[in-house]
Design an enzyme around this catalytic site. Structure first.
Site, mmCIF file in Angstrom:
data_model
loop_
_atom_site.group_PDB
_atom_site.id
_atom_site.type_symbol
_atom_site.label_atom_id
_atom_site.label_comp_id
_atom_site.label_asym_id
_atom_site.label_seq_id
_atom_site.Cartn_x
_atom_site.Cartn_y
_atom_site.Cartn_z
ATOM 1 C CE1 TYR A 1 -4.590 10.926 7.845
ATOM 2 C CE2 TYR A 1 -4.042 8.857 6.783
ATOM 3 C CZ TYR A 1 -4.970 9.687 7.367
ATOM 4 O OH TYR A 1 -6.274 9.281 7.474
ATOM 5 C CD GLU B 1 -10.690 1.731 4.901
ATOM 6 O OE1 GLU B 1 -11.108 2.150 3.801
ATOM 7 O OE2 GLU B 1 -9.530 1.913 5.296
ATOM 8 C CE1 TYR C 1 -3.506 2.683 0.286
ATOM 9 C CE2 TYR C 1 -2.462 3.327 2.346
ATOM 10 C CZ TYR C 1 -3.368 3.573 1.335
ATOM 11 O OH TYR C 1 -4.141 4.713 1.371
#
EC number: 3.3.2.13
Length: 334
Positions: free
Chosen positions: A203, A328, A143
């Site tokens: 982030y 999610e 990811y």
């Protein structure tokens, strides 16, 4: 009189549904099933299958529609179909040991396509990432490898991360990385954040060399129209930038739904200049991603309690971008 333009809309269909045959409004079909296929352009419609579940009885087709005359084609590996107002496209990064370069190529291709064809408002993206939590050939989580490639594409085209729309980045059980998107020629596109959650592209670096880039939701409406679609990103049990309720799928599911409710509510939409507001009962065509099969019944129960009884909900058994996230949820408000 010219009929009013409506924003693209979604329907969940059984695999092989005959009522999709000859449907002139069909822009694209994504099959969610126990295997994957290549990207194709069949009868003027981009199609692919993504391996997002482990039981065939949970499989379905996600069909996107838009009104108006349609044409289709392919460009640098992106199969696309368009109406005068909207563009839908699908591309695939082949399975391999590294994904950054392939992801960058796919996204630069998407950015070039929407520019060339004249659909500059990217309104929604989906990314299904095979082995999302596994290490790549260099030991970097897949990811994070994907996020590097996507960020490099933005760098190459000088695109501000804050302009990126609602998105999904979720696991798949094989097939490389499948990316698909909706873009608009004109109208209103408003990207929205969640006041309780840090903007993704801000982030901290602990989440990877390059941060994810997406908005928590995107409002899309045709030119001069009061109505439209609110695309809600895949939403997790995160507050600030931290995962909450480690190991507790029920609590994470509740926080996911609370985050969605906060994003689509009148206060937050007003903060983004929209005079409207929605509740969880207004969300439809939800895809709910659950990491562990044994948690699916719990997630189904909570969703049944919190969502409209009329909502179409598909539950998929697949991995999630963070290893500590168990569920999610994404959806559409019309």
């Amino acid at each position: 009189m010219t009929p009013p333009v409506t924003a693209p809309y979604c329907r969940f269909e059984k695999l092989g549904a005959s009522d999709l045959d000859g449907d002139e409004t069909l822009l694209g079909v994504i099959e969610h099933r126990t295997g994957h296929t290549g990207v194709s352009l069949a009868e003027g419609c981009p199609r692919t299958a993504v391996h997002t579940t482990t039981r065939e009885d949970e499989s379905f087709a996600e069909a996107w529609h838009a009104e108006g005359p349609k044409e289709s084609g392919s460009h640098d590996g992106v199969a696309w179909a368009r109406t005068p107002d909207y563009l839908f496209g699908v591309a695939r990064v082949p399975e391999g040991g590294r994904y950054a370069a392939g992801t960058a190529a796919v996204y630069t291709g998407i950015f070039d396509l929407i520019g060339t064809l004249g659909y500059p408002s990217l309104a929604r993206t989906w990314n299904y990432v095979s082995g999302i939590n596994t290490p790549n050939a260099d030991g970097l989580e897949v990811y994070r490898d994907f996020c590097v490639g996507r960020a490099e594409a933005l760098d190459a085209r000088g695109i501000d991360p804050a302009t990126m729309p609602a998105a999904t980045g979720i696991g798949a059980h094989g097939g490389g990385i499948t990316c698909y998107f909706i873009a608009a020629r004109a109208g209103d596109r408003v990207n929205m954040e969640n006041p309780a959650v840090l903007t993704a592209h801000r982030y901290p670096q602990r989440y990877g060399p390059r941060p994810p880039v997406f908005s928590r939701a995107t409002w899309l409406s045709p030119p001069g129209a009061d109505d439209g679609r609110l695309f809600v990103s895949a939403t997790a049990g995160i507050v600030g930038h931290e995962t909450v309720h480690h190991g507790d799928v029920a609590a994470q599911c509740e926080v996911s739904l609370e985050n969605i409710a906060r994003v689509i509510g009148a206060e937050n939409l007003g903060r983004h200049g929209l005079r409207r507001g929605y509740a969880l009962a207004d969300v439809d065509h939800l895809k709910v991603y659950v990491r562990h099969r044994e948690d699916i019944s719990t997630v189904r129960r909570i969703c049944a309690e919190r969502l409209s009884r009329e909502a179409t909900v598909a539950v998929l058994h697949t991995d999630i971008a963070r290893t500590d996230l168990l569920v999610e949820i994404e959806g559409v408000v019309a």
